[in-house]
Design a protein around this motif. Structure first.
Motif, short mmCIF file in Angstrom:
data_model
loop_
_atom_site.label_atom_id
_atom_site.label_comp_id
_atom_site.label_asym_id
_atom_site.label_seq_id
_atom_site.Cartn_x
_atom_site.Cartn_y
_atom_site.Cartn_z
N LEU A 1 10.02 5.85 8.54
CA LEU A 1 10.94 6.86 8.01
C LEU A 1 11.66 7.51 9.17
O LEU A 1 11.08 7.73 10.23
N ARG A 2 12.92 7.87 8.93
CA ARG A 2 13.68 8.59 9.95
C ARG A 2 14.14 9.94 9.39
O ARG A 2 14.74 10.00 8.32
N GLY B 1 6.74 12.94 0.14
CA GLY B 1 7.32 11.61 0.09
C GLY B 1 6.24 10.59 -0.24
O GLY B 1 5.16 10.61 0.35
N HIS B 2 6.53 9.74 -1.21
CA HIS B 2 5.60 8.68 -1.60
C HIS B 2 6.22 7.35 -1.21
O HIS B 2 7.22 6.92 -1.79
N VAL B 3 5.63 6.70 -0.21
CA VAL B 3 6.19 5.48 0.37
C VAL B 3 5.42 4.29 -0.17
O VAL B 3 4.21 4.14 0.06
N GLY B 4 6.11 3.44 -0.91
CA GLY B 4 5.49 2.26 -1.49
C GLY B 4 6.31 1.01 -1.24
O GLY B 4 7.35 1.06 -0.56
N TYR C 1 11.09 11.02 -3.02
CA TYR C 1 10.89 12.35 -2.47
C TYR C 1 10.97 13.40 -3.57
O TYR C 1 11.70 13.25 -4.55
N SER C 2 10.22 14.46 -3.37
CA SER C 2 10.33 15.64 -4.21
C SER C 2 10.12 16.86 -3.31
O SER C 2 9.52 16.75 -2.24
N SER C 3 10.64 18.00 -3.73
CA SER C 3 10.50 19.19 -2.90
C SER C 3 10.57 20.43 -3.78
O SER C 3 11.15 20.41 -4.87
N ARG C 4 10.00 21.51 -3.26
CA ARG C 4 10.01 22.78 -3.98
C ARG C 4 9.95 23.92 -2.97
O ARG C 4 9.40 23.77 -1.86
N MET D 1 0.85 -1.19 0.00
CA MET D 1 0.00 0.00 0.00
C MET D 1 0.89 1.25 0.00
O MET D 1 1.82 1.36 0.79
N GLU D 2 0.60 2.17 -0.91
CA GLU D 2 1.36 3.41 -0.97
C GLU D 2 0.77 4.44 0.00
O GLU D 2 -0.44 4.62 0.08
N ARG D 3 1.67 5.04 0.77
CA ARG D 3 1.26 6.10 1.70
C ARG D 3 2.12 7.33 1.45
O ARG D 3 3.29 7.22 1.05
N ASN D 4 1.55 8.48 1.70
CA ASN D 4 2.25 9.73 1.41
C ASN D 4 2.52 10.51 2.69
O ASN D 4 1.76 10.42 3.67
N ILE D 5 3.59 11.26 2.68
CA ILE D 5 3.89 12.22 3.74
C ILE D 5 4.15 13.57 3.10
O ILE D 5 4.77 13.67 2.03
#
Length: 506
Positions: free
Chosen positions: A184-185, A257-260, A266-269, A1-5
């Motif tokens: 995640l740490r 963050g897309h955790v699968g 990760y991506s950032s802006r 299951m994919e979870r996002n942060i």
């Protein structure tokens, strides 16, 4: 299951609460309240901060000097409006002593995390690490670490009830403690990168900044850094995703963050702060803001002539009237023989009559004064460091890349009073001092001299390590903006001619 942060990350906001430029008394796109007005938070979002929040604007300076008169802590109120979840401390957050730090932490709704801080007073509300479970079930382990150079920079009285331990060892212990407890740490590190992120070239081995070592040797998924004021939107660093915010709350980082099953992407802006305040908190803090603006506009004295904004290369080559003022202040306040000071990264001038606004714009930091015992040999080494500020391109002086990368450091070029000297840029770096005398032309000889400098420079920071080895003769407790205002009141109209003379040839 994919979870996002989703993470909103700020750092090095340095007291920027309202979208106001205090030097010019104009609006600007910055401030925690502007960020709070525009950012939306849900239950799978964390708001994190990397420290250096209490120092940097006239508002925080005024508040901390008059805090018994104001019921609301402005920095805490702004972060609470931002719905901050977790934060660590920066080196400047220790500048105002134990009680001021205690009051700040107590007023914050978010939790302070600092794995390398020990509280001997037992009153600070913080933890070394935590595990936060998002609504989607993702377990996020978070720790915070501050550069252990706090021990070098900070005034001893401000650390009497505190201990700052080794940053790497604390981060390592926290990383191990979180292992198996989370998905995640994250490390909130108030420190920067010791390597060039493009080439991997080592920039400094001092230990002030160890972000690359943290990424290389530890297993954090995210490394959220600060301190250097660099704009690092996102970088893969030895298997860790690393970022850094620029200073002064002009932009924050939006990190996803897309955790699968196959790992995390990760991506950032960067997101601009905007100009619209969070209305309720702005209203609560407006009486303080108005008092600050009145204080800033109070005339405190005059100069024999105003000083137009001074370009950085120009004053390094020919001298600075603003630096002359600060050196005059330092010489009178301490009775030292010689004084050195530096200026901020941006060009500054001084109008006449002078107001507190001009003084606080010209001297940006909460520095106090230290008097060191020095010899001619010590002064030659510090002046050679100043001379390294220059490079020659086609026979013309330019600022050396060493003072521009990985961040701009014009403040590491020092201006002296009480000596006369010549820098010859045609000679190799490290051998550019061709003349060094007292102002009357006599040699320094084998005597020792009293050199006044800032508590920041006295630690050897900025390439002046030799100063760290010099005996300390005296330490002051009054900050330079206050000393400067007192000097101008006493000596108006002030003649900006400090003793000594500098010559640069090429």
């Amino acid at each position: 299951m994919e979870r996002n942060i989703h993470i909103r990350f700020t750092s090095d906001t340095h007291g920027h609460i309202f979208p106001v430029n205090y030097a010019t008394h104009t609006a600007e796109d910055s401030g925690l309240l502007a960020m709070a007005a525009s950012a939306v938070k849900d239950s799978n979002t964390l708001v994190l901060d990397g420290g250096d929040s209490l120092q940097g604007t006239p508002l925080t300076q005024y508040y901390l000097e008059h805090r018994q008169s104001w019921p609301v802590h402005p920095v805490a109120a702004a972060f609470n409006a931002l719905q901050l979840d977790y934060y660590t401390l920066g080196n400047h957050d220790f500048n105002f002593g134990y009680e001021a730090l205690q009051e700040y932490l107590a007023a914050m709704n978010g939790q302070c995390l600092c794995a390398n801080l020990t509280d001997l007073g037992g009153k600070l509300q913080f933890a070394p690490w935590t595990v936060h479970t998002l609504e989607n079930g993702l377990r996020v382990g978070i720790t915070g670490v501050v550069t252990d150079f706090v021990n070098i920079w900070e005034q001893p009285q401000n650390l009497e009830l505190l201990r700052i331990t080794d940053a790497f060892e604390a981060a390592k212990a926290a990383c191990e403690a979180l292992k198996g407890k989370c998905d995640l740490r994250i490390c909130l590190y108030h420190g920067g990168f010791e390597e060039d992120l493009a080439t991997g070239r080592l920039l400094s081995d001092s230990g002030e900044n160890i972000a690359c070592r943290l990424a290389r040797e530890l297993d954090f998924d995210l490394l959220l850094t600060g301190h250097q004021h660099m704009a690092v939107e996102g970088a893969e660093l030895y298997g860790t995703y690393a970022v850094q915010c620029p200073a002064n709350a002009g932009r924050y980082l939006d990190i996803s963050g897309h955790v699968g099953p196959d790992g995390t992407v990760y991506s950032s802006r960067f997101v601009p702060a905007g100009t619209a305040d969070q209305a309720q908190t702005a209203a609560d803090l407006m009486p303080l803001e108005e008092a600050v603006q009145r204080w800033l506009d109070q005339p405190i004295g005059s100069l024999t002539q105003p000083v137009l904004p001074e370009g950085k290369l120009e004053v390094a080559l020919h001298g600075s009237h603003v630096a002359d003022l600060f050196n005059l202040v330092q010489l009178e306040a301490t009775g030292a023989d010689i004084s050195c000071t530096s200026l901020g990264n941006d060009p500054v001038g001084l109008a006449s009559p002078v107001t507190m606004r001009e003084v606080t714009a010209a001297y940006l930091f909460a520095n106090t004064l230290v008097v060191l015992e020095v010899t001619e040999s010590v002064l030659r080494r510090t002046l050679e460091r100043c001379a390294a500020y220059f490079t020659l391109q086609d026979g013309k002086p330019e600022v050396s890349q060493e003072f521009l990368l990985p961040k701009v450091e014009h403040y590491n070029y020092d201006f002296y009073a009480g000596i006369s000297y010549t820098l010859d840029l045609r000679r190799p770096v490290g051998d550019r001092i061709t003349r060094l005398t007292l102002p009357d032309g006599s040699p320094l000889g084998d005597k020792t001299y009293r050199l006044c400098t800032s508590n920041y420079r006295a630690t050897g920071t900025g390439g002046y390590e030799i100063l760290r080895e010099c005996p300390v003769l005296w330490r002051g407790g009054t900050e330079m903006p206050d000393l400067t205002a007192e000097y101008i009141r006493k000596h108006s109209p002030v003649n900006l001619n400090a003793p000594g003379e500098m010559q640069v040839v090429w």
